[in-house]
Scaffold this active site. Structure first.
Site, PDB file in Angstrom:
ATOM      1  N   CYS A 108       0.803  -1.224   0.000  1.00  0.00           N
ATOM      2  CA  CYS A 108       0.000   0.000   0.000  1.00  0.00           C
ATOM      3  C   CYS A 108       0.833   1.270   0.000  1.00  0.00           C
ATOM      4  CB  CYS A 108      -0.926   0.023   1.215  1.00  0.00           C
ATOM      5  SG  CYS A 108      -1.791  -1.527   1.528  1.00  0.00           S
ATOM      6  N   HIS A 402      -9.249   2.137  -3.218  1.00  0.00           N
ATOM      7  CA  HIS A 402      -7.856   2.012  -2.795  1.00  0.00           C
ATOM      8  C   HIS A 402      -7.071   1.188  -3.818  1.00  0.00           C
ATOM      9  CE1 HIS A 402      -4.301   1.257  -0.553  1.00  0.00           C
ATOM     10  NE2 HIS A 402      -4.735   0.322   0.275  1.00  0.00           N
ATOM     11  N   CYS A 432      -1.329   2.927   6.411  1.00  0.00           N
ATOM     12  CA  CYS A 432      -0.887   1.606   6.856  1.00  0.00           C
ATOM     13  C   CYS A 432      -0.513   0.800   5.616  1.00  0.00           C
ATOM     14  CB  CYS A 432      -1.965   0.908   7.664  1.00  0.00           C
ATOM     15  SG  CYS A 432      -3.517   0.608   6.778  1.00  0.00           S
TER      16      CYS A 432
END
Length: 446
Positions: A108, A402, A432
């Site tokens: 991520c 996302h 995160c």
């Protein structure tokens, strides 16, 4: 429990081997609309997306496309036909055959890692002008065969006689050929055996986050994004994309302006049924999208007459137990705050990537938890309550999605734009990272 890496802040002590530490500017940026995956491959590959927003971004600069020192692109779901998507994107963008380009991957954090790598190159005097981005088309995540199917096909290929071939055919089992979804495997941590959604459930239990609280946060994310779209606050940030078939995509298409906590309450728990807190309604959406930012030294700013919008002041990366990966932003951001003698609400705006509503709420609650702040952060007292009006002011990944390799880039881009729109000075973007890591960046508007 935790381990973080510290880095010299811009303008302070010079890094080893360098005579000076230079200021790094964020000049401009653009992203595609984030397009929700709907059970089939979307209209764009990762490189397609990068080109869709990269081309207009480059065209509106007073900089020749081949004048950049290098291109850095974050991407997690690299498709087989686009190995090293950074290089392919750079060539398709007309940046020249001599343009160095490489792809970074830290789950991520990939889109933010591209910015941070560019920041270090420029800060340390190795580059003056870098295009840094992130892209992912999660709808193109491949279906993969089980190991048993691969072994059977290998045996068929190795058969050296009709008898061997017939024998291998006789061992065929249709159940071995049920494909696995690579995205689902990729979103499961191989060390602790938990999916990302399950790690959010761990945090919800640890910090007593209720289903209603998670759903109400999700509603707020949708409402804030819907308002930003209606007010035109994203018009300079989001570049329309056109598919090969001529379909026009103007804005993020996952937002549900009419959703409500009552409607979300009807959804079933996705990861810990029947009593879990995490549902499709309060989780980030599986999405396709890309984002770019242009970083420059002061020399490049003067040379091309650029008008930078922000200074990248400092960055931080941290790591912790993968089971509680969602708390990563607390570690990396707190390190920045300590280094710059700031409190939570000394920062004008915050962007915490919304992997899950419960995960964002857990971060805000951790900062106000005396035991967590003492044990995990080494503080004598809690950081306190983060003002919700400073956090994700125009919504986040719960509403827009996302794209894993993109989001870290998008939140820095949007933070820069939101600071200017609101007339604020300082902001932190943080996220995160699956596997138990996190990244954070402190920027100041100019």
């Amino acid at each position: 429990m935790t381990r973080s890496t510290s880095k010299t802040a811009t303008g302070n002590t010079s890094p080893p081997g360098k005579s000076s530490s230079r200021r790094v500017y964020l000049v401009d940026g653009a992203r595609t609309p984030f397009l929700k995956a709907r059970g089939r491959p979307g209209p764009f590959s990762p490189v397609d997306l990068a080109v869709q927003c990269g081309r207009p971004l480059l065209l509106r600069q007073p900089i020749p496309a081949d004048a950049y020192d290098q291109v850095i692109l974050g991407c997690v779901n690299v498709v087989p036909s686009e190995m090293n998507p950074a290089r392919i994107a750079a060539l398709r963008l007309g940046m020249g055959e001599a343009m160095p380009a490489f792809t970074v991957q830290i789950n991520c954090g990939s889109g933010m890692q591209s910015i941070d790598t560019a920041y270090i190159y420029i800060r340390d005097g190795d580059s003056d002008l870098i295009l840094a981005g992130g892209t992912d088309a999660l709808s193109h995540a491949p279906m993969v065969l089980q190991t048993e199917a691969v072994e059977w096909l290998a045996g068929l290929s190795a058969a050296s006689s009709p008898q061997d071939y017939a024998r291998q055919l006789g061992q065929f089992s249709s159940k071995d050929f049920k494909p696995e979804i690579s995205l689902a495997k990729g979103l499961t941590d191989p060390i602790v055996g938990l999916s990302m959604g399950q790690t959010a459930e761990v945090l919800a239990q640890q910090f007593n986050i209720t289903r209603q609280e998670a759903d109400e946060y999700a509603v707020s994310s949708h409402q804030r994004l819907a308002r930003a779209q209606e007010e035109g606050w994203l018009d300079d940030e989001v570049v329309p994309a056109v598919s090969p078939e001529g379909e026009l995509f103007r804005q993020d298409d996952g937002v549900r302006a009419d959703t409500s906590a009552e409607a979300l309450a009807k959804l079933k728990a996705a990861f810990e049924p029947p009593f879990g807190q995490v549902t499709p309604g309060n989780s980030s959406q599986v999405t396709d999208g890309a984002s770019w930012m242009i970083l420059a030294s002061e020399d490049a700013v003067k040379k091309y007459g650029l008008k930078p919008r922000a200074v990248l002041v400092d960055s931080e990366w941290a790591a912790l137990d993968p089971k509680i990966m969602g708390l990563g932003p607390v570690l990396s951001s707190t390190a920045l705050l300590k280094r710059h003698n700031a409190g939570l609400n000394d920062i004008d705006l915050w962007e915490i990537n919304e992997a899950f509503a419960a995960q964002v709420l857990a971060c805000t609650r951790a900062w106000d938890d005396p035991e967590f702040c003492k044990v995990a952060l080494g503080l004598d007292k809690p950081m306190g309550k983060l003002d919700p009006e400073r956090l994700n002011v125009d919504g986040g990944a719960v509403a827009m999605g996302h794209p894993v390799g993109t989001s870290g880039n998008r939140i820095v881009l949007h933070l820069m734009n939101a600071l200017h729109r609101k007339g604020h000075k300082r902001g932190i973007a943080t996220e995160c990272i699956g596997g138990g890591q996190s990244g954070a960046m402190l920027i100041e508007a100019v």
